[in-house]
Write a protein that holds these residues in place. Sequence first.
Motif, PDB file in Angstrom:
ATOM      1  N   GLU A 149       0.846  -1.189   0.000  1.00 33.92           N
ATOM      2  CA  GLU A 149       0.000   0.000   0.000  1.00 33.92           C
ATOM      3  C   GLU A 149       0.884   1.243   0.000  1.00 33.92           C
ATOM      4  O   GLU A 149       1.803   1.353   0.808  1.00 33.92           O
ATOM      5  N   ASP A 150       0.567   2.163  -0.902  1.00 35.93           N
ATOM      6  CA  ASP A 150       1.267   3.452  -0.962  1.00 35.93           C
ATOM      7  C   ASP A 150       0.357   4.500  -0.337  1.00 35.93           C
ATOM      8  O   ASP A 150      -0.639   4.919  -0.938  1.00 35.93           O
ATOM      9  N   LEU A 151       0.681   4.918   0.887  1.00 34.39           N
ATOM     10  CA  LEU A 151      -0.145   5.880   1.614  1.00 34.39           C
ATOM     11  C   LEU A 151       0.361   7.308   1.460  1.00 34.39           C
ATOM     12  O   LEU A 151      -0.047   8.194   2.212  1.00 34.39           O
ATOM     13  N   GLY A 152       1.232   7.536   0.516  1.00 32.32           N
ATOM     14  CA  GLY A 152       1.775   8.879   0.310  1.00 32.32           C
ATOM     15  C   GLY A 152       3.017   9.107   1.143  1.00 32.32           C
ATOM     16  O   GLY A 152       4.134   8.982   0.666  1.00 32.32           O
ATOM     17  N   SER A 153       2.817   9.448   2.412  1.00 29.13           N
ATOM     18  CA  SER A 153       3.961   9.695   3.287  1.00 29.13           C
ATOM     19  C   SER A 153       4.583   8.406   3.789  1.00 29.13           C
ATOM     20  O   SER A 153       5.752   8.380   4.176  1.00 29.13           O
ATOM     21  N   ASP A 154       3.816   7.323   3.805  1.00 28.15           N
ATOM     22  CA  ASP A 154       4.296   6.022   4.295  1.00 28.15           C
ATOM     23  C   ASP A 154       4.066   4.942   3.251  1.00 28.15           C
ATOM     24  O   ASP A 154       3.131   5.014   2.443  1.00 28.15           O
ATOM     25  N   ILE A 155       4.930   3.944   3.293  1.00 29.92           N
ATOM     26  CA  ILE A 155       4.773   2.729   2.504  1.00 29.92           C
ATOM     27  C   ILE A 155       4.500   1.583   3.473  1.00 29.92           C
ATOM     28  O   ILE A 155       5.255   1.392   4.436  1.00 29.92           O
ATOM     29  N   VAL A 156       3.432   0.840   3.246  1.00 30.88           N
ATOM     30  CA  VAL A 156       3.052  -0.251   4.139  1.00 30.88           C
ATOM     31  C   VAL A 156       3.030  -1.549   3.348  1.00 30.88           C
ATOM     32  O   VAL A 156       2.390  -1.632   2.288  1.00 30.88           O
ATOM     33  N   VAL A 157       3.733  -2.551   3.864  1.00 28.91           N
ATOM     34  CA  VAL A 157       3.726  -3.884   3.265  1.00 28.91           C
ATOM     35  C   VAL A 157       3.223  -4.865   4.318  1.00 28.91           C
ATOM     36  O   VAL A 157       3.782  -4.938   5.414  1.00 28.91           O
TER      37      VAL A 157
END
Length: 376
Positions: free
Chosen positions: A308-316
């Motif tokens: 997931e690309d949340l803009g300020s954060d990248i979550v895997v």
Amino acid sequence: MSGGQQGGDPTLPLWRAAVLLRVLTLLFALGIIARHLAEYRRPWLALVMAGVMTVWTVAVAVRYLKPTEKLLAFAVVDLAVCCAVMTSSRLVLTPLQLHGEPVPLVPTVWVTGVVAAGAVAAGPVAGGVFGGVVAAFNFGVRGYVDTDLTRDLMLLVGVGFVLGLAASSSRRSAARLATALRTEAATAERERLARSIHDSVLQVLAHVRRRGAELGGEAAALATLAGEQEVALRALVSSAPTTSESGQADLGARLKLLETGRVSVSVPATAVPLPAATAGELTSAVREALANVDRHAGAAAKAWVLLEDLGSDIVVSVRDDGVGIEPGRVAEAEREGRMGIAGSLRGRIADLGGSVTLETAPGEGVEWELRVPRSR
């Protein structure tokens, strides 16, 4: 400056132009000295300076036509020599020639060559500084400031800055071209290997998968393994290069390479660009999490990877449907010195300024959430 890299220095044409400028301005300066020689206060010193300029022009021509990383230091020495020759004008010219009825200084326009050298060696700032230094000595030797000398200042600084921009642009363009050529060559080689693998290894794996499934028993287990490797190999050979010319890597493309028959990977439709080093560390952390699934989740367990690309954060997120982890088992493994989770997974994410969250229960599978800021 960029050194003598393979394929030649991209600024070599500019160096040749700088050397040509130095030669042409030397001829002009020698002509000026000959024209005013009889009028000088010390003609003999003017002839000595003419010899110095001639010898030094030969020296800089030899040096500048072989660019290296240490060329800026030589350009500084060149600047010192030019300023010394300019200063000698106070001894060569009469006071009237210096102040009352101005006569060109001994080196005249010869000193403009060093401004070009500084600009090509180190860029626009250095070019402007070299031009400013030459203009300052021009003011100092003359002993006054007027419109003509101020005009010379603007021209010297401006020319140095513009030439520096040209040199810097040339180096950047050459670096981008080299990267593009390497990418093109790597892509061509990848396509060649993909064709070769498709015509040999993939066909063999597909045949083993089909025949193993038909035979059953232990052959069926081999068929399952062959099928997983076939999927992974197809994903590998069909993937595009994951690193761009700017050093950014598409994390989604890298994670898709981890997809197998037991591992499903979901990524956004658009690229998720990250610095190549960050993308590599995240991919390694996900690979470690999937290795734990193979080792501990059970033979029939499957895993799912979600990016997931949340803009300020990248979550895997890495989730499996295996046997789960007993409460306190992770902490116990770390105390026993098993560094798979503590070092390879949590350590990698911590180095990126991120965090790791674990959710699990016996019989409920395991879910890792790896969260990393896009910019630290």
